[in-house]
Design a protein around this motif. Structure first.
Motif, short mmCIF file in Angstrom:
data_model
loop_
_atom_site.label_atom_id
_atom_site.label_comp_id
_atom_site.label_asym_id
_atom_site.label_seq_id
_atom_site.Cartn_x
_atom_site.Cartn_y
_atom_site.Cartn_z
N LEU A 181 -56.90 -50.13 26.73
CA LEU A 181 -56.26 -50.47 25.46
C LEU A 181 -57.24 -50.89 24.38
N LEU A 182 -58.29 -51.61 24.76
CA LEU A 182 -59.13 -52.30 23.78
C LEU A 182 -60.44 -51.56 23.56
N THR A 183 -60.73 -51.26 22.30
CA THR A 183 -62.04 -50.71 21.93
C THR A 183 -62.63 -51.64 20.87
N PRO A 184 -63.27 -52.73 21.29
CA PRO A 184 -63.75 -53.72 20.31
C PRO A 184 -64.93 -53.19 19.49
N LYS A 185 -65.02 -53.68 18.26
CA LYS A 185 -66.15 -53.35 17.38
C LYS A 185 -67.07 -54.57 17.36
N LEU A 186 -67.98 -54.59 18.32
CA LEU A 186 -68.77 -55.80 18.57
C LEU A 186 -69.91 -56.00 17.58
N ASP A 187 -70.00 -55.16 16.55
CA ASP A 187 -71.06 -55.34 15.57
C ASP A 187 -70.73 -56.43 14.56
N LYS A 188 -69.51 -56.95 14.63
CA LYS A 188 -69.11 -57.99 13.69
C LYS A 188 -69.70 -59.33 14.12
N PRO A 189 -70.49 -59.98 13.25
CA PRO A 189 -71.09 -61.27 13.63
C PRO A 189 -70.04 -62.39 13.61
N LEU A 190 -70.25 -63.37 14.45
CA LEU A 190 -69.36 -64.53 14.48
C LEU A 190 -69.76 -65.51 13.40
N LYS A 191 -68.81 -65.88 12.55
CA LYS A 191 -69.04 -66.90 11.54
C LYS A 191 -68.10 -68.06 11.86
N LEU A 192 -68.58 -68.96 12.68
CA LEU A 192 -67.76 -70.09 13.13
C LEU A 192 -68.29 -71.38 12.53
N HIS A 193 -67.40 -72.08 11.88
CA HIS A 193 -67.72 -73.41 11.38
C HIS A 193 -67.09 -74.42 12.32
N GLN A 194 -67.85 -75.44 12.69
CA GLN A 194 -67.34 -76.41 13.65
C GLN A 194 -67.86 -77.80 13.35
N LYS A 195 -67.09 -78.80 13.76
CA LYS A 195 -67.52 -80.17 13.57
C LYS A 195 -66.95 -81.04 14.68
N LEU A 196 -67.82 -81.83 15.28
CA LEU A 196 -67.39 -82.83 16.27
C LEU A 196 -66.92 -84.05 15.51
N ILE A 197 -65.70 -84.49 15.78
CA ILE A 197 -65.18 -85.64 15.05
C ILE A 197 -64.97 -86.81 16.00
N PRO A 198 -65.24 -88.02 15.53
CA PRO A 198 -65.06 -89.22 16.38
C PRO A 198 -63.58 -89.60 16.44
N THR A 199 -62.98 -89.45 17.56
CA THR A 199 -61.59 -89.87 17.74
C THR A 199 -61.31 -90.05 19.22
N SER A 200 -60.48 -90.97 19.54
CA SER A 200 -60.02 -91.17 20.92
C SER A 200 -58.54 -90.81 21.04
N SER A 201 -58.00 -90.21 20.00
CA SER A 201 -56.58 -89.87 19.99
C SER A 201 -56.29 -88.75 20.97
N SER A 202 -55.09 -88.78 21.55
CA SER A 202 -54.66 -87.72 22.45
C SER A 202 -54.16 -86.53 21.64
N PRO A 203 -54.01 -85.36 22.29
CA PRO A 203 -53.45 -84.22 21.57
C PRO A 203 -52.08 -84.51 20.97
N VAL A 204 -51.24 -85.24 21.71
CA VAL A 204 -49.90 -85.55 21.21
C VAL A 204 -49.98 -86.48 20.00
N THR A 205 -50.90 -87.44 20.04
CA THR A 205 -51.06 -88.35 18.89
C THR A 205 -51.48 -87.59 17.64
N ILE A 206 -52.45 -86.69 17.80
CA ILE A 206 -52.91 -85.90 16.66
C ILE A 206 -51.78 -85.01 16.13
N CYS A 207 -51.06 -84.38 17.03
CA CYS A 207 -49.95 -83.52 16.60
C CYS A 207 -48.84 -84.33 15.95
N ASP A 208 -48.65 -85.56 16.42
CA ASP A 208 -47.64 -86.41 15.81
C ASP A 208 -48.00 -86.73 14.37
N LEU A 209 -49.29 -86.92 14.12
CA LEU A 209 -49.74 -87.15 12.76
C LEU A 209 -49.52 -85.89 11.91
N LEU A 210 -49.88 -84.74 12.46
CA LEU A 210 -49.65 -83.49 11.74
C LEU A 210 -48.17 -83.30 11.43
#
Length: 693
Positions: A224-253
């Motif tokens: 099924l898949l014919t990937p075009k792997l010539d596309k470079p990855l442009k990923l922006h990322q940041k480690l954030i200081p938090t001790s919140s759980s996934p549910v707590t963060i989603c509750d805020l959202l």
């Protein structure tokens, strides 16, 4: 080259792999009704011999065996296995009868007489039996008994025969099962005997690439898949200081009015939780099997439809322009989040489904393409924000999270009504399953029933999910709130995960409820019984078949191990497929292996058809899968069990009450006890219903 006749069994490709590894021969697989008899006649000269594989049904029923009886009019070496063995014996005038004690997924000692077919095999060896029919004594004069097994009452059951003058052999047991021994020796011996026969009769096996190519066109599955792997990855990322759980963060959202999709690994063995953050620019995909050749799309506030050949080719074509090489440390950096229903899988006869109970087409595929997300490593406690667009998007998300909050939840959810399954109807279907298991139509049937719950319309699905994740934490918990359906999952079962190297499935069969006096050791003793082990073994063999259909290398890294969860103990196996040297990828495995075998039984095709007739209703999201497919071509999909779902256009919704459904069920085998299966089904159901208590 050898020809393997498949009677729509779920173990056929295990057999092909066994033969190819043992003999080095190429094995071509065709269904017993795929190539007309007159056409097959012209191809037989390509093959050193024919293996007639196992399958559901009865050798005396034309629709179950297709061209198989005709093969016994040809001068070519044949090896029949299970249904193939019975067909051989029937062709010689033997009686085929029902076993008094059906054997499905049971390991037995087989004793043989030293015939060349069984040369090099211990005189008494272990192999797996999957049969409800057997060849009755006395054998026809043209046949010789080569092996037998002994039932607990001392009765002998024929396990192998050969024709006295023709190159025809058969075994009742399944040499390809993961728990069978000396399978490689058996098929190697057959090939040797076939070679000697062909030489003695000057039977020339010719090589004709053109004829082989014509056959391959009939049976090949295109990647099924014919990937075009010539596309470079442009990923922006940041480690954030938090001790919140996934549910707590989603509750805020949630409190801030921000849309999100959550895959929440709320307990072991899950390591990451993923919060996808859709936007108006996100591509949203909806497919319904009620309009199978159409796909509905939404993006930038616009909606439109496109014609498709299949949902799988559409998704693969869409993803191919996004796939990038794997360079990040994350399981998901962007790509598809969503779900597939049970009906999106193979073998469901859509035309036989009852009229839908929704004012619009029921969604069977719901996916959203995510470009921003929050990733939480449950092992290290680290939380990251990632974006495929810009660092500014990360800053916006971080600012959104910089508001003090604490997740709150209701202690329980109020239900206006809970309509549990009818026991009498369940037991009636249980008895019908037993009849079909004994007639040879299936080895195992995963019979399921729905429960309907009316929940006040003013209770938001997020509030329900928060209670569910507290009451029943699970490794594959999920919250998906789409425009037309909602899924709240507390699933313990991975269906399929993959990366560029391997894929993995973790079927669960066998469940014991956790109570104050139920220890791990006690649960282990309950689950290590012939019934529970047989259920799990059948699904392991089925999954190996699904993988071997596309891949050359498959391994079982965990076989029938007891694992502990928050509310139950369960019997789990782990099967891996390896992509090295293959043109196929994970999306091919997913598309070919739905619906999950643990939710159908085996053989899958016949079992799906039987269950559809018994259950009558659509299963919908229940028994489907949900998860992610990242642009780095890694994915993880869980089976939708221990879950609640709701269709927003359901005709049973009212102004004040929304209809929600919970599915529950279990594998029915000939060793199943009706009361025991009913109680096990209630145990699974109660793991979700506890949110109303």
């Amino acid at each position: 080259m050898l020809l393997l006749i498949d009677s729509y069994d779920s173990f056929t490709y295990n057999l092909r792999s066994l033969v190819e590894e043992a003999t080095g021969e190429t094995v071509l697989v065709i269904h017993n009704d795929q190539v007309p008899q007159h056409e097959l006649q012209s191809y037989l000269g390509l093959f050193k011999g024919v293996i007639i594989g196992p399958g559901p049904g009865n050798p005396s029923v034309d629709g179950d065996v297709g061209v198989i009886p005709w093969l016994f009019t040809q001068d070519i070496p044949l090896l029949g296995i299970c249904l193939g063995f019975q067909s051989l014996c029937l062709s010689q005038g033997c009686a085929i009868e029902e076993l008094g004690d059906v054997k499905h997924g049971q390991v037995y000692k087989v004793t043989h007489n030293g015939d060349p077919l069984l040369d090099g095999i211990d005189e008494s060896f272990e192999s797996v039996r999957y049969h409800s029919l057997h060849v009755a004594d006395p054998l026809a004069d043209s046949l010789e008994k080569l092996a037998y097994t002994t039932e607990p009452d001392g009765t002998e059951v024929i396990m192998a025969v050969k024709h006295k003058t023709k190159p025809w052999y058969g075994v009742q047991y399944h040499p390809e099962s993961i728990c069978s021994t000396f399978g490689s020796t058996l098929v190697s011996n057959f090939l040797s005997l076939a070679g000697k026969y062909n030489e003695s009769r000057s039977r020339t096996v010719y090589e004709d690439p053109g004829s082989v190519e014509m056959l391959l066109r009939k049976i090949n599955i295109e990647p099924l898949l014919t990937p075009k792997l010539d596309k470079p990855l442009k990923l922006h990322q940041k480690l954030i200081p938090t001790s919140s759980s996934p549910v707590t963060i989603c509750d805020l959202l949630f409190q801030r009015g921000k849309e999100f999709m959550l895959l929440n690994s709320a307990s072991s063995p899950g390591n990451w939780s993923i919060i996808g953050l859709p936007s108006k620019a996100s591509l949203r995909i909806t497919h319904s099997t009620e309009s199978n050749d159409k796909v509905s799309l939404q993006q930038h506030g616009e909606s439109w439809e496109e014609d498709i050949s299949s949902i799988w080719s559409f998704l693969s074509d869409t993803m191919s322009s996004h796939i990038v090489p794997k360079t990040s440390q994350f399981p998901f950096i962007g790509g598809f989040l969503g779900l597939f229903s049970y009906e999106e899988g193979h073998f469901v006869q859509l035309e036989k489904l009852p009229r839908v109970t929704s004012s619009s087409n029921v969604p069977d595929t719901k996916l959203v393409f995510i470009e921003e997300c929050i990733l939480m490593n449950n092992s290290t406690g680290e939380t990251f924000i990632t974006s495929l667009n810009s660092a500014e998007h990360i800053q916006e998300i971080e600012e959104l999270l910089n508001f003090p909050t604490q997740a709150t939840h209701l202690d329980e959810i109020h239900a206006e009504y809970i309509n549990k399954p009818d026991k009498a109807n369940y037991l009636s279907n249980f008895n019908k399953c037993q009849q079909l298991l004994r007639s040879g139509d299936s080895y195992e049937l995963c019979l399921t029933v729905p429960t309907e719950i009316g929940i006040p319309a003013n209770i938001h699905p997020w509030e329900i999910y928060k209670v569910l994740t507290v009451k029943n934490p699970s490794p594959y918990s999920a919250y998906f709130n789409f425009d037309d359906c909602v899924l709240l999952s507390s699933s313990p079962e991975r269906f399929l995960s993959w990366d560029n190297e391997t894929c993995e499935l973790r079927p669960i069969k066998g469940t014991v409820k956790k109570t104050v006096d139920m220890t791990y050791e006690r649960a282990k003793s309950i689950l290590n019984t012939p019934k529970e082990l047989g259920e799990n073994l059948m699904i392991v063999d089925l999954i190996r078949h699904d993988l071997y259909q596309l891949l050359k290398k498959v391994s079982v890294t965990k076989l029938m191990s007891v694992e502990e969860y928050s509310t139950v103990y369960q019997l789990v196996s782990v099967i891996q497929g390896h992509f090295k040297g293959s043109a196929y990828s994970g999306i091919d495995i997913l598309s070919q292996s739905l619906p999950p075998g643990s939710m159908t039984g085996a053989p899958k095709k016949r079992s799906v058809e039987i269950l559809q007739e018994l259950e009558v209703l659509r299963r919908g999201l229940y028994s489907g899968v949900c998860g992610y497919w990242s642009i780095e071509n890694n994915a993880d999909w869980s089976v939708i069990i221990r879950s609640m779902f709701h269709y927003k256009d359901d005709l049973k919704n009212t102004r004040d009450t929304n209809l929600w459904k919970i599915g529950a069920g279990g594998a029915i085998t000939v060793l199943s006890d009706p009361e025991g299966e009913w109680e096990e089904m209630l145990t699974k159901l109660d793991s979700v219903l506890r949110i109303f208590q």
